[in-house]
Design an enzyme around this catalytic site. Structure first.
Site, PDB file in Angstrom:
ATOM      1  N   GLY A 198      28.274 -14.288  24.510  1.00 22.30           N
ATOM      2  CA  GLY A 198      28.910 -15.618  24.598  1.00 22.30           C
ATOM      3  C   GLY A 198      30.412 -15.513  24.791  1.00 22.30           C
ATOM      4  O   GLY A 198      31.174 -16.185  24.085  1.00 22.30           O
TER       5      GLY A 198
ATOM      6  N   SER B  81      32.122 -16.082  27.747  1.00 21.14           N
ATOM      7  CA  SER B  81      32.639 -16.759  28.951  1.00 21.14           C
ATOM      8  C   SER B  81      33.805 -17.681  28.607  1.00 21.14           C
ATOM      9  O   SER B  81      34.588 -18.054  29.470  1.00 21.14           O
ATOM     10  CB  SER B  81      31.525 -17.567  29.625  1.00 21.14           C
ATOM     11  OG  SER B  81      31.038 -18.556  28.748  1.00 21.14           O
ATOM     12  N   ARG B  82      33.940 -18.045  27.343  1.00 21.56           N
ATOM     13  CA  ARG B  82      35.024 -18.935  26.915  1.00 21.56           C
ATOM     14  C   ARG B  82      35.154 -18.876  25.383  1.00 21.56           C
ATOM     15  O   ARG B  82      34.409 -18.149  24.721  1.00 21.56           O
ATOM     16  CB  ARG B  82      34.759 -20.379  27.351  1.00 21.56           C
ATOM     17  CG  ARG B  82      33.463 -20.938  26.817  1.00 21.56           C
ATOM     18  CD  ARG B  82      33.278 -22.405  27.160  1.00 21.56           C
ATOM     19  NE  ARG B  82      32.139 -22.923  26.444  1.00 21.56           N
ATOM     20  CZ  ARG B  82      30.899 -22.928  26.890  1.00 21.56           C
ATOM     21  NH1 ARG B  82      30.631 -22.460  28.085  1.00 21.56           N
ATOM     22  NH2 ARG B  82      29.909 -23.396  26.145  1.00 21.56           N
TER      23      ARG B  82
ATOM     24  N   ASP C 267      20.094 -15.294  29.076  1.00 23.21           N
ATOM     25  CA  ASP C 267      19.862 -15.942  27.779  1.00 23.21           C
ATOM     26  C   ASP C 267      19.521 -14.869  26.739  1.00 23.21           C
ATOM     27  O   ASP C 267      18.427 -14.282  26.790  1.00 23.21           O
ATOM     28  CB  ASP C 267      18.704 -16.937  27.947  1.00 23.21           C
ATOM     29  CG  ASP C 267      18.338 -17.620  26.646  1.00 23.21           C
ATOM     30  OD1 ASP C 267      18.938 -17.310  25.591  1.00 23.21           O
ATOM     31  OD2 ASP C 267      17.425 -18.473  26.682  1.00 23.21           O
TER      32      ASP C 267
ATOM     33  N   ASN D 102      28.179 -13.302  19.045  1.00 20.17           N
ATOM     34  CA  ASN D 102      29.009 -14.514  18.995  1.00 20.17           C
ATOM     35  C   ASN D 102      28.341 -15.728  19.654  1.00 20.17           C
ATOM     36  O   ASN D 102      28.638 -16.861  19.281  1.00 20.17           O
ATOM     37  CB  ASN D 102      30.346 -14.207  19.687  1.00 20.17           C
ATOM     38  CG  ASN D 102      31.144 -15.456  19.982  1.00 20.17           C
ATOM     39  OD1 ASN D 102      31.806 -16.011  19.116  1.00 20.17           O
ATOM     40  ND2 ASN D 102      31.072 -15.931  21.239  1.00 20.17           N
TER      41      ASN D 102
ATOM     42  N   SER E 216      29.475 -19.112  10.271  1.00 17.24           N
ATOM     43  CA  SER E 216      30.342 -20.300  10.183  1.00 17.24           C
ATOM     44  C   SER E 216      30.439 -20.687   8.714  1.00 17.24           C
ATOM     45  O   SER E 216      29.492 -20.457   7.942  1.00 17.24           O
ATOM     46  CB  SER E 216      29.713 -21.458  10.959  1.00 17.24           C
ATOM     47  OG  SER E 216      30.346 -22.676  10.616  1.00 17.24           O
TER      48      SER E 216
ATOM     49  N   TYR F 232      22.149 -26.214  12.628  1.00 13.10           N
ATOM     50  CA  TYR F 232      23.241 -25.247  12.803  1.00 13.10           C
ATOM     51  C   TYR F 232      23.539 -24.522  11.477  1.00 13.10           C
ATOM     52  O   TYR F 232      23.688 -23.301  11.447  1.00 13.10           O
ATOM     53  CB  TYR F 232      24.473 -26.008  13.301  1.00 13.10           C
ATOM     54  CG  TYR F 232      25.682 -25.163  13.619  1.00 13.10           C
ATOM     55  CD1 TYR F 232      25.751 -24.419  14.790  1.00 13.10           C
ATOM     56  CD2 TYR F 232      26.782 -25.130  12.759  1.00 13.10           C
ATOM     57  CE1 TYR F 232      26.875 -23.657  15.094  1.00 13.10           C
ATOM     58  CE2 TYR F 232      27.903 -24.374  13.049  1.00 13.10           C
ATOM     59  CZ  TYR F 232      27.951 -23.644  14.222  1.00 13.10           C
ATOM     60  OH  TYR F 232      29.070 -22.901  14.515  1.00 13.10           O
TER      61      TYR F 232
ATOM     62  N   ALA G 115      21.525 -24.035   8.995  1.00 10.01           N
ATOM     63  CA  ALA G 115      20.419 -23.118   8.687  1.00 10.01           C
ATOM     64  C   ALA G 115      20.544 -21.847   9.523  1.00 10.01           C
ATOM     65  O   ALA G 115      20.322 -20.733   9.025  1.00 10.01           O
ATOM     66  CB  ALA G 115      19.082 -23.810   8.950  1.00 10.01           C
TER      67      ALA G 115
ATOM     68  N   LYS H 117      23.298 -20.522  10.742  1.00 15.62           N
ATOM     69  CA  LYS H 117      24.463 -19.732  10.328  1.00 15.62           C
ATOM     70  C   LYS H 117      24.259 -19.119   8.940  1.00 15.62           C
ATOM     71  O   LYS H 117      24.774 -18.038   8.654  1.00 15.62           O
ATOM     72  CB  LYS H 117      25.732 -20.591  10.382  1.00 15.62           C
ATOM     73  CG  LYS H 117      26.097 -21.040  11.807  1.00 15.62           C
ATOM     74  CD  LYS H 117      26.382 -19.851  12.714  1.00 15.62           C
ATOM     75  CE  LYS H 117      26.830 -20.242  14.101  1.00 15.62           C
ATOM     76  NZ  LYS H 117      27.116 -19.070  14.959  1.00 15.62           N
TER      77      LYS H 117
ATOM     78  N   ILE I 188      37.849 -24.042  14.592  1.00 17.52           N
ATOM     79  CA  ILE I 188      38.624 -23.284  15.583  1.00 17.52           C
ATOM     80  C   ILE I 188      38.653 -24.102  16.876  1.00 17.52           C
ATOM     81  O   ILE I 188      37.618 -24.639  17.294  1.00 17.52           O
ATOM     82  CB  ILE I 188      37.965 -21.895  15.846  1.00 17.52           C
ATOM     83  CG1 ILE I 188      37.669 -21.144  14.531  1.00 17.52           C
ATOM     84  CG2 ILE I 188      38.835 -21.056  16.789  1.00 17.52           C
ATOM     85  CD1 ILE I 188      38.861 -20.787  13.673  1.00 17.52           C
TER      86      ILE I 188
END
Ligand code: NAP
Length: 257
Positions: free
Chosen positions: A24, A26-27, A73, A100, A152, A165, A167, A169, A198
């Protein structure tokens, strides 16, 4: 434990000859992590789901960095394995894996569809499992390696509208501790980074009202930057962190303590 060998050149860490995969990238945070390792002379394999990762990679390559890109993916087992195979074909090994890649599908539980749950758990948690499983075989043979999982603070404290999300993390934290225990004797460390708020496209999507609400709860009085997270990832991959494993390190301006 095998010597990990990240040299310091004029006071700066040097990852020359080391290969780092950042999923992940690309940005956002992943791009900052990939850039930070590339600046310290690592070979970096960047990943994303589509064309944008190749563009991001080109941006770093123009600066003279040793970077490559892989689109796919990572929540698909064959794709995760192929990411590792392509990295080995390109650079010869994998020394550091930064898991990430992640998504959000925020909704109150009452409106959350099964698909929202499955997508988030599949990409955030299963993707981390698949990439780790594929990379760790190589690290075991070398008796050395670093795995850094991006969790997170939401995985620690929960959040309204983010049951899926949170769960995923929290799952990453349990996974991190298990891997740390299972592979410590093989010279592999595994730690989690738990960022707070962030500034990336993921958080840009939130309303001004929500951003204001978060800001009020951050003792340092500002949001974090992707490069601050990248500095922590670099530290955890370096010799300076050789005695740290199974830990969750928050980077959140004091939002959760
Ligand atoms: P972002 O800007 O949305 O970037 C997400 C990255 O993940 C993109 O490069 C995207 O690639 C990639 N990705 C998504 N699904 C993928 C898949 N199935 N396979 C491979 N790559 C995939 O996110 P971010 O804010 O930088 O967040 C990065 C990580 O930090 C995430 O795990 C996130 O949960 C965590 N985090 C972020 C914050 C924050 O405040 N931003 C806070 C805590 C934790 P494509 O562009 O190619 O789709």
């Amino acid at each position: 434990m095998a010597e990990y060998l990240v040299k310091e050149v004029s006071g700066k860490m040097d990852f020359k000859g080391k290969t780092v995969i950042v999923t992940g990238s690309s940005r956002g945070i992943g791009f900052a992590v990939a850039s930070a390792f590339a600046e310290l002379n690592a070979n970096v394999m960047m990943t994303g789901t589509g064309e944008s990762v190749h563009k991001a990679c080109e941006e770093l390559r123009k600066k003279g960095f040793n970077v490559s890109s892989f689109a796919g993916d990572i929540s698909d087992a064959a794709t995760a394995q192929s990411l590792i195979d392509v990295t080995v074909d390109t650079y010869g090994s994998v020394d550091v894996l930064v898991n990430n890649a992640g998504i959000t599908r925020d909704k109150l539980l009452i409106r959350m569809e099964e698909e929202d749950w499955d997508d988030v758990l599949r990409i955030n948690l299963k993707g981390t499992f698949l990439c780790t499983k594929a990379a760790i075989r190589l690290m075991m043979k070398k008796r050395s390696g670093r795995i850094i999982n991006i969790s997170s603070i939401v995985g620690l404290m929960g959040n309204v509208g983010q049951a899926n999300y949170a769960a995923s993390k929290a799952g990453i934290i349990g996974f991190t501790k298990s891997i740390a225990k299972e592979f410590a004797s093989r010279g592999i460390t595994c730690n989690a980074i738990a960022p707070g708020f962030i500034e990336t496209s993921m958080t840009d999507a939130l309303s001004e009202e929500i951003k204001e609400m978060y800001l009020k709860g951050i003792p340092l009085g500002r949001f974090g930057t992707p490069s601050e997270v990248a500095d922590l990832a670099v530290f955890l991959a370096s010799d300076k962190a050789s005695y740290i494993t199974g830990q969750v390190i928050n980077i959140d301006g004091g939002l959760y303590m």
